[in-house]
Design a protein around this motif. Structure first.
Motif, PDB file in Angstrom:
ATOM      1  N   GLY A 426      43.540  33.131  34.914  1.00  0.00           N
ATOM      2  CA  GLY A 426      43.306  34.368  34.146  1.00  0.00           C
ATOM      3  C   GLY A 426      42.742  35.491  34.989  1.00  0.00           C
ATOM      4  O   GLY A 426      43.334  36.574  35.066  1.00  0.00           O
ATOM      5  N   PRO A 427      41.577  35.291  35.661  1.00  0.00           N
ATOM      6  CA  PRO A 427      41.043  36.364  36.513  1.00  0.00           C
ATOM      7  C   PRO A 427      41.985  36.763  37.641  1.00  0.00           C
ATOM      8  O   PRO A 427      42.034  37.943  38.020  1.00  0.00           O
ATOM      9  N   ALA A 428      42.725  35.778  38.173  1.00  0.00           N
ATOM     10  CA  ALA A 428      43.657  36.101  39.265  1.00  0.00           C
ATOM     11  C   ALA A 428      44.737  37.055  38.765  1.00  0.00           C
ATOM     12  O   ALA A 428      45.024  38.090  39.381  1.00  0.00           O
ATOM     13  N   GLU A 429      45.367  36.728  37.635  1.00  0.00           N
ATOM     14  CA  GLU A 429      46.427  37.588  37.096  1.00  0.00           C
ATOM     15  C   GLU A 429      45.860  38.916  36.591  1.00  0.00           C
ATOM     16  O   GLU A 429      46.526  39.953  36.700  1.00  0.00           O
ATOM     17  N   ALA A 430      44.647  38.887  36.041  1.00  0.00           N
ATOM     18  CA  ALA A 430      44.031  40.134  35.571  1.00  0.00           C
ATOM     19  C   ALA A 430      43.766  41.076  36.737  1.00  0.00           C
ATOM     20  O   ALA A 430      43.923  42.304  36.603  1.00  0.00           O
ATOM     21  N   SER A 431      43.390  40.532  37.901  1.00  0.00           N
ATOM     22  CA  SER A 431      43.171  41.381  39.084  1.00  0.00           C
ATOM     23  C   SER A 431      44.475  42.019  39.524  1.00  0.00           C
ATOM     24  O   SER A 431      44.515  43.206  39.886  1.00  0.00           O
ATOM     25  N   VAL A 432      45.539  41.220  39.480  1.00  0.00           N
ATOM     26  CA  VAL A 432      46.864  41.759  39.832  1.00  0.00           C
ATOM     27  C   VAL A 432      47.233  42.903  38.894  1.00  0.00           C
ATOM     28  O   VAL A 432      47.670  43.980  39.334  1.00  0.00           O
ATOM     29  N   ASP A 433      47.048  42.696  37.595  1.00  0.00           N
ATOM     30  CA  ASP A 433      47.407  43.737  36.614  1.00  0.00           C
ATOM     31  C   ASP A 433      46.534  44.977  36.770  1.00  0.00           C
ATOM     32  O   ASP A 433      47.022  46.112  36.669  1.00  0.00           O
ATOM     33  N   ALA A 434      45.241  44.775  37.007  1.00  0.00           N
ATOM     34  CA  ALA A 434      44.334  45.920  37.129  1.00  0.00           C
ATOM     35  C   ALA A 434      44.715  46.791  38.321  1.00  0.00           C
ATOM     36  O   ALA A 434      44.748  48.028  38.220  1.00  0.00           O
ATOM     37  N   VAL A 435      45.023  46.168  39.449  1.00  0.00           N
ATOM     38  CA  VAL A 435      45.443  46.934  40.621  1.00  0.00           C
ATOM     39  C   VAL A 435      46.790  47.602  40.362  1.00  0.00           C
ATOM     40  O   VAL A 435      47.018  48.749  40.782  1.00  0.00           O
ATOM     41  N   HIS A 436      47.667  46.920  39.631  1.00  0.00           N
ATOM     42  CA  HIS A 436      48.976  47.504  39.289  1.00  0.00           C
ATOM     43  C   HIS A 436      48.795  48.788  38.491  1.00  0.00           C
ATOM     44  O   HIS A 436      49.462  49.804  38.781  1.00  0.00           O
ATOM     45  N   TYR A 437      47.909  48.770  37.512  1.00  0.00           N
ATOM     46  CA  TYR A 437      47.700  49.965  36.691  1.00  0.00           C
ATOM     47  C   TYR A 437      47.051  51.091  37.495  1.00  0.00           C
ATOM     48  O   TYR A 437      47.351  52.266  37.280  1.00  0.00           O
ATOM     49  N   VAL A 438      46.181  50.736  38.419  1.00  0.00           N
ATOM     50  CA  VAL A 438      45.604  51.764  39.297  1.00  0.00           C
ATOM     51  C   VAL A 438      46.700  52.409  40.137  1.00  0.00           C
ATOM     52  O   VAL A 438      46.775  53.633  40.267  1.00  0.00           O
ATOM     53  N   LEU A 439      47.576  51.589  40.706  1.00  0.00           N
ATOM     54  CA  LEU A 439      48.665  52.114  41.535  1.00  0.00           C
ATOM     55  C   LEU A 439      49.614  52.983  40.718  1.00  0.00           C
ATOM     56  O   LEU A 439      50.083  54.032  41.187  1.00  0.00           O
ATOM     57  N   LYS A 440      49.903  52.578  39.490  1.00  0.00           N
ATOM     58  CA  LYS A 440      50.774  53.396  38.635  1.00  0.00           C
ATOM     59  C   LYS A 440      50.139  54.752  38.343  1.00  0.00           C
ATOM     60  O   LYS A 440      50.816  55.786  38.377  1.00  0.00           O
ATOM     61  N   ARG A 479      51.422  38.358  41.703  1.00  0.00           N
ATOM     62  CA  ARG A 479      51.068  37.365  40.686  1.00  0.00           C
ATOM     63  C   ARG A 479      51.416  35.950  41.152  1.00  0.00           C
ATOM     64  O   ARG A 479      50.614  35.012  41.028  1.00  0.00           O
ATOM     65  N   LYS A 480      52.609  35.824  41.703  1.00  0.00           N
ATOM     66  CA  LYS A 480      53.025  34.502  42.201  1.00  0.00           C
ATOM     67  C   LYS A 480      52.092  34.023  43.312  1.00  0.00           C
ATOM     68  O   LYS A 480      51.718  32.848  43.362  1.00  0.00           O
ATOM     69  N   THR A 481      51.717  34.940  44.196  1.00  0.00           N
ATOM     70  CA  THR A 481      50.872  34.554  45.333  1.00  0.00           C
ATOM     71  C   THR A 481      49.478  34.160  44.881  1.00  0.00           C
ATOM     72  O   THR A 481      48.926  33.146  45.332  1.00  0.00           O
ATOM     73  N   LEU A 549      38.027  31.785  46.040  1.00  0.00           N
ATOM     74  CA  LEU A 549      39.023  32.647  45.394  1.00  0.00           C
ATOM     75  C   LEU A 549      38.537  34.092  45.289  1.00  0.00           C
ATOM     76  O   LEU A 549      39.344  35.030  45.310  1.00  0.00           O
ATOM     77  N   LYS A 550      37.226  34.254  45.161  1.00  0.00           N
ATOM     78  CA  LYS A 550      36.691  35.616  45.097  1.00  0.00           C
ATOM     79  C   LYS A 550      37.016  36.392  46.376  1.00  0.00           C
ATOM     80  O   LYS A 550      37.108  37.619  46.369  1.00  0.00           O
ATOM     81  N   ASN A 551      37.207  35.662  47.459  1.00  0.00           N
ATOM     82  CA  ASN A 551      37.558  36.306  48.730  1.00  0.00           C
ATOM     83  C   ASN A 551      39.059  36.339  48.991  1.00  0.00           C
ATOM     84  O   ASN A 551      39.572  37.281  49.590  1.00  0.00           O
ATOM     85  N   THR A 552      39.771  35.308  48.541  1.00  0.00           N
ATOM     86  CA  THR A 552      41.206  35.226  48.872  1.00  0.00           C
ATOM     87  C   THR A 552      42.091  35.999  47.898  1.00  0.00           C
ATOM     88  O   THR A 552      43.146  36.506  48.297  1.00  0.00           O
ATOM     89  N   ILE A 553      41.682  36.088  46.623  1.00  0.00           N
ATOM     90  CA  ILE A 553      42.510  36.843  45.659  1.00  0.00           C
ATOM     91  C   ILE A 553      42.645  38.306  46.070  1.00  0.00           C
ATOM     92  O   ILE A 553      43.755  38.841  46.093  1.00  0.00           O
ATOM     93  N   PRO A 554      41.549  39.037  46.432  1.00  0.00           N
ATOM     94  CA  PRO A 554      41.721  40.419  46.903  1.00  0.00           C
ATOM     95  C   PRO A 554      42.635  40.526  48.122  1.00  0.00           C
ATOM     96  O   PRO A 554      43.418  41.470  48.229  1.00  0.00           O
ATOM     97  N   LYS A 555      42.547  39.534  49.024  1.00  0.00           N
ATOM     98  CA  LYS A 555      43.422  39.579  50.205  1.00  0.00           C
ATOM     99  C   LYS A 555      44.890  39.493  49.793  1.00  0.00           C
ATOM    100  O   LYS A 555      45.741  40.237  50.291  1.00  0.00           O
ATOM    101  N   ALA A 556      45.165  38.577  48.851  1.00  0.00           N
ATOM    102  CA  ALA A 556      46.543  38.418  48.399  1.00  0.00           C
ATOM    103  C   ALA A 556      47.039  39.665  47.669  1.00  0.00           C
ATOM    104  O   ALA A 556      48.170  40.113  47.875  1.00  0.00           O
ATOM    105  N   VAL A 557      46.181  40.229  46.811  1.00  0.00           N
ATOM    106  CA  VAL A 557      46.573  41.418  46.043  1.00  0.00           C
ATOM    107  C   VAL A 557      46.834  42.596  46.973  1.00  0.00           C
ATOM    108  O   VAL A 557      47.835  43.309  46.832  1.00  0.00           O
ATOM    109  N   VAL A 558      45.937  42.823  47.916  1.00  0.00           N
ATOM    110  CA  VAL A 558      46.127  43.933  48.854  1.00  0.00           C
ATOM    111  C   VAL A 558      47.381  43.722  49.681  1.00  0.00           C
ATOM    112  O   VAL A 558      48.171  44.642  49.901  1.00  0.00           O
ATOM    113  N   HIS A 559      47.587  42.476  50.125  1.00  0.00           N
ATOM    114  CA  HIS A 559      48.764  42.197  50.955  1.00  0.00           C
ATOM    115  C   HIS A 559      50.058  42.419  50.184  1.00  0.00           C
ATOM    116  O   HIS A 559      51.006  43.037  50.699  1.00  0.00           O
TER     117      HIS A 559
END
Length: 623
Positions: A426-440, A479-481, A549-559
């Motif tokens: 849940g938090p992983a996908e929510a981070s992906v969505d939150a960054v997506h909306y910021v980018l949009k 999201r997949k990553t 995960l608190k450290n790796t999820i941001p890395k994956a999202v940014v990448h």
């Protein structure tokens, strides 16, 4: 070398063009233009109702073209521009609101003035400050601009609001207050000059009389044995300029449609044959008045030409800047169109990257997702409920099956940990969505802030849609990553964690058979304390994974999202645009009609003022 008369014509043209282009005191796209309008001289005709204003104007023009009647007839300002043509050229008139129609029948001119007045005010006695613009081209006029204003009045009549008296005065003052306005004050000779509405108003706005010309009408209607010499010779009321006497057509002449040329001749004969006025005959009459006003207009232009030139130059600079802002006309060939589109895309991409990299606001919101939202979401996961003694006992028992665990319930641990790790999705996908909306949102801002794009709404929409489509792809990859990161934690648990379990059991005195103190009674592994230890161990493992995960999820999202947005946001769009033909590219570059009109008007202004500058520069200012 241009003559002074050409410049008077030019000033007329500028005034007319300023009005046509909306530069006469209105418009928010070129603040200097109203100032330029005010710098151009004009002649305002002021007088009380029935003072003979209309007759004076018709005498100057040499045509019967103004509405007549009792009470208030002039209910809107009439900006009358006279253009002298070569002898033999047919006279005609043009209205600014009907630019493609020439009137050669001046009775129709009178009707159109009346009809255009009624269109705005209705068939009432109301007034309007919106002017009617009329140009008359004739070999019998001098180059001149005259503004006929509603007649001043002292009382409102039936059908008029009580404020009409003040409304008319305010309207007249809005013209005559301007320092470059020449005031033509009309007063009837058969009334006391001390009661003249025109002189009273002129004295208020021009106390020195430097720009006021006094005109005395109805000299032929004075009581027998009286004359107006005290006024005409400046003894009754002195002005800086000489008074001019006018003899208009009588009502009988008007009813018989006496030709204006004949009327002018009769006027000259009146002054030449009059015992009282013959010595003034050379500077009396409508023809002399027209020439006098034209000379004064020339003098005002001559005095104001440096400031007018300065304002024209400033206006040209403003308009050049405006044209650069609006963009130049689009080329018709596909290569130039494609180049323009790519340039616009690069301008957008530059602004978008500035948002991400900190040159513009917005990119910091992504850091906020990682620094605030993700840790907060991880802390709120329901592990306390999940790792309750009752739930741990259930999961461990189900994992043991028919064979209870001997030492540490490995299968129970694995099942507890694997199920708990699913909560991190849940938090992983929510981070992906939150960054997506910021980018949009940054795409929307960047599109809006790219000034060059504003003239192309279709391209704006296509570009934004392509960016959103690319961001969706980046979101799916991200999201997949991130989910894969969670699944990886589930797929292989850290071995060291399990190796510590027997040691911890030994420390409690419940080690393997044959180790520890054999006299110590065995501990019941199915007590609540036992399951609490299991819950505590699982919680420690979950905490370790959470920190990871608190450290790796941001890395994956940014990448997957931010980095890709910076590198390849428009790659697919570039490919699609490169395949379009000239017709399809033209559709993308289909401008907003309002902006095209704005550029056209700006271009017309620019051409007008450049022409004005060139013609003024060509004038010989010395006699």
């Amino acid at each position: 070398m241009a003559t002074m008369e050409n410049v008077i014509v030019l000033v007329n043209r500028i005034q007319r063009a300023c009005t046509a282009l909306g530069d006469h005191g209105a418009g928010d796209d070129a603040a200097s233009l109203p100032t330029l309008w005010e710098a151009l001289p004009s002649v305002a005709v002021v007088g009380g109702q029935s003072s003979g204003k209309s007759s004076v104007l018709e005498s100057i023009v040499g045509r019967d073209f103004l509405p007549r009647g009792s009470g208030i007839v002039t209910r809107r300002p009439l900006v009358l521009q006279l253009h002298k043509t070569d002898d033999g050229v047919q006279e005609y008139a043009e209205f600014l609101h009907m630019p493609k129609r020439r009137f050669t029948d001046f009775a129709l001119v009178r009707k159109e003035i009346q009809d255009e007045t009624d269109r705005l005010t209705g068939k009432t006695k109301q007034i309007s400050p919106v002017p009617i613009h009329l140009s008359i081209y004739s070999p019998h006029v001098v180059n001149l601009t005259l503004i006929d204003l509603p007649g001043l009045t002292k009382v409102a009549v039936e059908g008029q609001p009580e404020s009409i008296v003040q409304d008319i005065e305010n309207m007249v003052r809005s013209y005559v207050d301007k320092p470059n306005c020449i005031i033509l004050a009309i007063s009837p000779a058969n009334q006391d000059i001390a009661t003249s509405d025109a002189i009273k108003l002129a004295r208020d706005v021009d106390p020195t009389g430097d720009r006021t010309f006094g005109v005395l009408t109805k000299l032929d209607l004075m009581d027998k044995g009286t004359n107006a010499l005290d006024v005409l010779e400046g003894r009754a009321y002195r002005l800086q300029h000489p008074w001019v006497g006018i003899v208009n057509r009588s009502q009988a002449d008007i009813n018989r449609n006496v030709d204006m040329i004949i009327a002018r001749r009769k006027e000259q004969e009146f002054f030449a044959s009059s015992p009282e006025y013959s010595h003034l005959a050379s500077r009396m009459g409508s023809e002399y008045l027209a020439k006098l006003l034209s000379q004064q207009l020339e003098a005002v232009i001559r005095a104001r030409i440096p400031s007018i030139t300065s304002l024209i130059n400033k206006t040209i600079d403003d308009l050049e800047s405006e044209m650069d802002h609006l963009g130049r006309p689009i080329a018709s060939d596909a290569g130039a169109q494609l180049y323009l589109i790519l340039e616009l895309c690069r301008a957008f991409d530059k602004i978008f990257k500035e948002h991400l990299d900190g040159g513009r606001p917005g990119g910091d919101q992504i850091y906020g997702v990682f620094d605030n939202k993700l840790p907060s979401a991880l802390r709120k996961l329901p592990f306390d409920r999940y790792l309750s003694v009752q739930n741990v006992k259930r999961v461990v028992s189900e994992a043991d099956g028919y064979q209870p665990h001997l030492i540490a319930p490995e299968q129970g641990y694995r099942r507890l940990i694997e199920s708990a790790l699913n909560y991190f999705r849940g938090p992983a996908e929510a981070s992906v969505d939150a960054v997506h909306y910021v980018l949009k949102e940054l795409v929307r801002k960047s599109v809006g802030e790219t000034q060059e794009l504003k003239r192309f709404p279709t391209l704006q929409a296509e570009l934004a849609a392509a960016c959103f489509e690319a961001l969706e792809r980046f979101r799916e990859d991200s999201r997949k990553t991130t989910v894969r990161l969670v699944d990886m934690e589930s797929a292989y648990l850290t071995v060291e964690f399990f190796r510590k379990l027997p040691q911890e059991v030994d420390k409690t005195g419940t080690g393997n058979p044959g180790t520890g103190n054999p006299n110590t009674p065995a501990v019941d592994r199915y007590t609540d304390a036992h399951f609490r230890r299991i819950a505590s161990n699982v919680s420690s493992y979950i905490g370790m994974v959470s920190e990871t995960l608190k450290n790796t999820i941001p890395k994956a999202v940014v990448h997957c999202q931010v980095r890709e947005a910076k590198r390849s946001l428009l790659n697919y769009f570039y490919t699609q645009v490169g395949r379009k033909d000239a017709k399809q590219l033209a559709v993308l570059l289909d401008e907003d009609p309002a902006l095209m009109e704005r550029r056209l008007q700006c271009f017309k202004r620019l051409e007008l003022y450049k022409s004005a500058r060139d013609e003024i520069d060509a004038v010989s200012w010395t006699r």
